[in-house]
Design a protein around this motif. Structure first.
Motif, PDB file in Angstrom:
ATOM      1  N   ARG A  89       0.752  -1.174   0.257  1.00 26.78           N
ATOM      2  CA  ARG A  89      -0.061  -0.021   0.027  1.00 26.78           C
ATOM      3  C   ARG A  89       0.849   1.335   0.039  1.00 26.78           C
ATOM      4  O   ARG A  89       0.600   2.356  -0.724  1.00 26.78           O
ATOM      5  CB  ARG A  89      -0.891  -0.054   1.235  1.00 26.78           C
ATOM      6  CG  ARG A  89      -2.043   1.101   1.229  1.00 26.78           C
ATOM      7  CD  ARG A  89      -2.796   1.149   2.392  1.00 26.78           C
ATOM      8  NE  ARG A  89      -2.987  -0.062   2.884  1.00 26.78           N
ATOM      9  CZ  ARG A  89      -3.414  -0.367   4.176  1.00 26.78           C
ATOM     10  NH1 ARG A  89      -3.412   0.209   5.118  1.00 26.78           N
ATOM     11  NH2 ARG A  89      -3.949  -1.659   4.436  1.00 26.78           N
ATOM     12  N   GLU A  96       2.342   1.920  -3.419  1.00 26.49           N
ATOM     13  CA  GLU A  96       1.396   2.471  -4.343  1.00 26.49           C
ATOM     14  C   GLU A  96       1.249   3.792  -4.025  1.00 26.49           C
ATOM     15  O   GLU A  96       1.056   4.874  -5.011  1.00 26.49           O
ATOM     16  CB  GLU A  96       0.142   1.699  -4.121  1.00 26.49           C
ATOM     17  CG  GLU A  96       0.176   0.344  -4.565  1.00 26.49           C
ATOM     18  CD  GLU A  96      -1.182  -0.580  -4.072  1.00 26.49           C
ATOM     19  OE1 GLU A  96      -1.108  -1.758  -4.494  1.00 26.49           O
ATOM     20  OE2 GLU A  96      -1.893  -0.068  -3.213  1.00 26.49           O
ATOM     21  N   PHE A 112       5.459  -3.076 -10.333  1.00 25.13           N
ATOM     22  CA  PHE A 112       5.643  -3.150  -9.139  1.00 25.13           C
ATOM     23  C   PHE A 112       6.121  -4.663  -8.955  1.00 25.13           C
ATOM     24  O   PHE A 112       5.764  -5.536  -9.736  1.00 25.13           O
ATOM     25  CB  PHE A 112       4.287  -3.020  -8.331  1.00 25.13           C
ATOM     26  CG  PHE A 112       3.737  -1.857  -8.143  1.00 25.13           C
ATOM     27  CD1 PHE A 112       4.113  -1.003  -7.015  1.00 25.13           C
ATOM     28  CD2 PHE A 112       2.829  -1.187  -8.847  1.00 25.13           C
ATOM     29  CE1 PHE A 112       3.836   0.166  -6.679  1.00 25.13           C
ATOM     30  CE2 PHE A 112       2.376   0.009  -8.837  1.00 25.13           C
ATOM     31  CZ  PHE A 112       2.780   0.609  -7.780  1.00 25.13           C
ATOM     32  N   TYR A 126      -4.584  -3.596 -14.641  1.00 24.57           N
ATOM     33  CA  TYR A 126      -3.380  -4.417 -14.481  1.00 24.57           C
ATOM     34  C   TYR A 126      -2.860  -5.097 -15.548  1.00 24.57           C
ATOM     35  O   TYR A 126      -3.534  -5.641 -16.422  1.00 24.57           O
ATOM     36  CB  TYR A 126      -3.549  -5.420 -13.348  1.00 24.57           C
ATOM     37  CG  TYR A 126      -3.783  -4.982 -11.694  1.00 24.57           C
ATOM     38  CD1 TYR A 126      -2.757  -5.019 -11.134  1.00 24.57           C
ATOM     39  CD2 TYR A 126      -4.850  -4.486 -11.449  1.00 24.57           C
ATOM     40  CE1 TYR A 126      -2.663  -4.695  -9.843  1.00 24.57           C
ATOM     41  CE2 TYR A 126      -5.309  -4.312 -10.090  1.00 24.57           C
ATOM     42  CZ  TYR A 126      -3.917  -4.244  -9.217  1.00 24.57           C
ATOM     43  OH  TYR A 126      -3.915  -3.700  -7.767  1.00 24.57           O
ATOM     44  N   ARG A 155      -2.968   4.361 -12.396  1.00 24.75           N
ATOM     45  CA  ARG A 155      -3.380   5.244 -11.113  1.00 24.75           C
ATOM     46  C   ARG A 155      -4.904   5.266 -11.233  1.00 24.75           C
ATOM     47  O   ARG A 155      -5.498   5.278  -9.964  1.00 24.75           O
ATOM     48  CB  ARG A 155      -2.895   6.651 -11.348  1.00 24.75           C
ATOM     49  CG  ARG A 155      -3.114   7.442 -10.035  1.00 24.75           C
ATOM     50  CD  ARG A 155      -2.376   8.809 -10.201  1.00 24.75           C
ATOM     51  NE  ARG A 155      -2.732   9.608 -11.522  1.00 24.75           N
ATOM     52  CZ  ARG A 155      -2.106  10.799 -11.676  1.00 24.75           C
ATOM     53  NH1 ARG A 155      -1.155  11.042 -10.768  1.00 24.75           N
ATOM     54  NH2 ARG A 155      -2.365  11.444 -12.816  1.00 24.75           N
ATOM     55  N   TRP A 157      -6.105   2.228  -9.916  1.00 24.83           N
ATOM     56  CA  TRP A 157      -5.608   2.157  -8.309  1.00 24.83           C
ATOM     57  C   TRP A 157      -6.550   2.921  -7.479  1.00 24.83           C
ATOM     58  O   TRP A 157      -6.979   2.619  -6.252  1.00 24.83           O
ATOM     59  CB  TRP A 157      -4.412   2.566  -8.123  1.00 24.83           C
ATOM     60  CG  TRP A 157      -3.792   2.688  -6.681  1.00 24.83           C
ATOM     61  CD1 TRP A 157      -3.701   1.605  -5.835  1.00 24.83           C
ATOM     62  CD2 TRP A 157      -3.757   3.920  -5.937  1.00 24.83           C
ATOM     63  NE1 TRP A 157      -3.175   2.165  -4.347  1.00 24.83           N
ATOM     64  CE2 TRP A 157      -3.335   3.556  -4.665  1.00 24.83           C
ATOM     65  CE3 TRP A 157      -3.867   5.244  -6.190  1.00 24.83           C
ATOM     66  CZ2 TRP A 157      -3.013   4.695  -3.560  1.00 24.83           C
ATOM     67  CZ3 TRP A 157      -3.493   6.169  -5.315  1.00 24.83           C
ATOM     68  CH2 TRP A 157      -3.136   5.707  -3.912  1.00 24.83           C
ATOM     69  N   CYS A 196      -8.948   1.882  -4.314  1.00 23.15           N
ATOM     70  CA  CYS A 196      -8.621   2.299  -2.843  1.00 23.15           C
ATOM     71  C   CYS A 196      -9.933   2.294  -2.126  1.00 23.15           C
ATOM     72  O   CYS A 196     -10.231   2.249  -0.943  1.00 23.15           O
ATOM     73  CB  CYS A 196      -7.857   3.623  -2.838  1.00 23.15           C
ATOM     74  SG  CYS A 196      -6.184   3.373  -3.086  1.00 23.15           S
TER      75      CYS A 196
END
Length: 367
Positions: free
Chosen positions: A89, A92, A106, A136, A167, A170, A174
């Motif tokens: 986390r 990121e 990553f 992804y 992003r 992501w 979140c």
């Protein structure tokens, strides 16, 4: 020159990290900017429980291995043990908030890359820019199929290994993961509340029989319509024979022993490969939806017979049992009344941290 941040996650396997770092520097057709390579090193001791999960020497060796390969890279060493979910986390957050990147790569310390990995990631990146649904992507491939190429097709991304993440995807995840992260914050990741996680899945249209952070993100992608794709051809090999999720037996059983990669400039994404994205998304959603509709209730019943619900209100019988086990006596009525009705884990913690318990048990519980 690769213009996205490259974030490495490491803990207590410096030998593996050394191989991963070396493989990043052997790439063909894609050069790394060493100033944009980051090591997110987890610490050894949990501040919550005091449990030691690694030796300090392992952490130091891990950092040293990274610096040997990337002396101009950046090390973000946690002062204590965060656990894999929280460490990822913060990686990121580093990439997407501190650095403001639209995309980041990553890598954990157990995926050794073939020399064409980043080049193929570049082709996948271009595909993701044409198809906004792709959040992804990875190029480690399906080692069970092990196709030879050179024309490379897409399959569903299985594990979050060696991946690119956008992003926008992501940020959406979140918000989806807020309840999951709240559950994780209640304990060390290794001792997360599995039952609470499966009960969270009851609120979703999708579920899986696992409670890991990878699983939670996969469910989020399926629920939110975010595609997770990877090459069917293997351009890396998994080397994590020893770790938190694998041991030598599982490693061999899953077919990773002796697995290899394909390499060569002739390998490229096949023409028309973008047509597979809709099918991959539909198949993944259907699989997780079926589990939610047909299997989650039984899974909860089975797990509920093994795991206690740590958040359920403590009964008088629970409190009396805790007193007998921890303090060698039965509770006085007024003490028992003060704990009855509180979440079970709070009642237990109240006694474990009480002066009476500590006075009877001067030796620490952990090592």
């Amino acid at each position: 020159m690769l213009d996205v941040p490259v974030v490495l996650f490491a803990f207590n396997r410096p030998d593996y990290l050394d191989r991963v770092c070396a493989s990043l520097l052997r790439q063909r057709g894609a050069a790394l900017d060493p100033r944009r390579v980051f090591l997110l090193q987890d610490g050894a001791v949990s501040p919550r429980s005091g449990l030691r999960y690694a030796e300090d020497s392992q952490v130091e060796a891990s950092i040293a291995a990274f610096r040997r390969h990337f002396p101009r890279g950046h090390v973000a060493a946690a002062p204590h043990n965060l656990g894999i979910a929280a460490n990822i986390r913060r990686g990121e957050v580093l990439a997407f908030e501190a650095l403001g990147a639209d995309l980041a790569y990553f890598f954990e310390d157990d995926l050794e890359l073939g020399p064409d990995y980043l080049r193929m990631m570049g082709e996948l990146r271009a595909l993701s820019e044409r198809d906004a649904r792709i959040g992804y992507f990875a190029a480690y491939g399906d080692h069970h199929i092990a196709p030879t190429g050179p024309y490379v097709w897409l399959v569903r991304m299985q594990h979050n290994w060696g991946f690119g993440l956008k992003r926008d995807a992501w940020r959406r995840l979140c918000e989806f993961l807020v309840p999951y992260d709240r559950i994780l914050d209640g304990a060390d990741y290794a001792y997360r509340d599995h039952l609470a996680i499966f009960r969270w899945m009851e609120t979703l249209p999708v579920s899986r029989p696992f409670s890991s952070q990878d699983t939670a993100k996969t469910l989020g992608c399926d629920a939110l319509g975010i595609a997770r794709v990877m090459t069917e051809v293997c351009f890396a090999r998994y080397i994590g024979e020893k770790g938190s999720s694998f041991d030598e037996g599982v490693f061999r059983e899953m077919g990773f022993e002796g697995a290899g990669w394909r390499e060569g400039p002739e390998h490229h994404l096949a023409e028309g490969v973008e047509g597979a994205v809709s099918r991959i998304m539909a198949e993944s959603l259907a699989m997780q939806t079926e589990h939610r509709q047909k299997r989650l209730a039984r899974l909860l019943q089975e797990k509920g017979a093994v795991w206690m619900d740590r958040n359920r209100p403590a009964t008088p019988e629970d409190v009396a049992f805790l007193f007998r086990m921890l303090l060698d006596r039965v509770p006085e009525s007024e003490v028992g009344t003060g704990l009855v009705g509180r979440p079970l884990h709070e009642a237990r913690t109240a006694l474990l941290t009480s002066r009476e318990f500590r006075g009877r048990n001067p030796v620490p519980l952990g090592d």
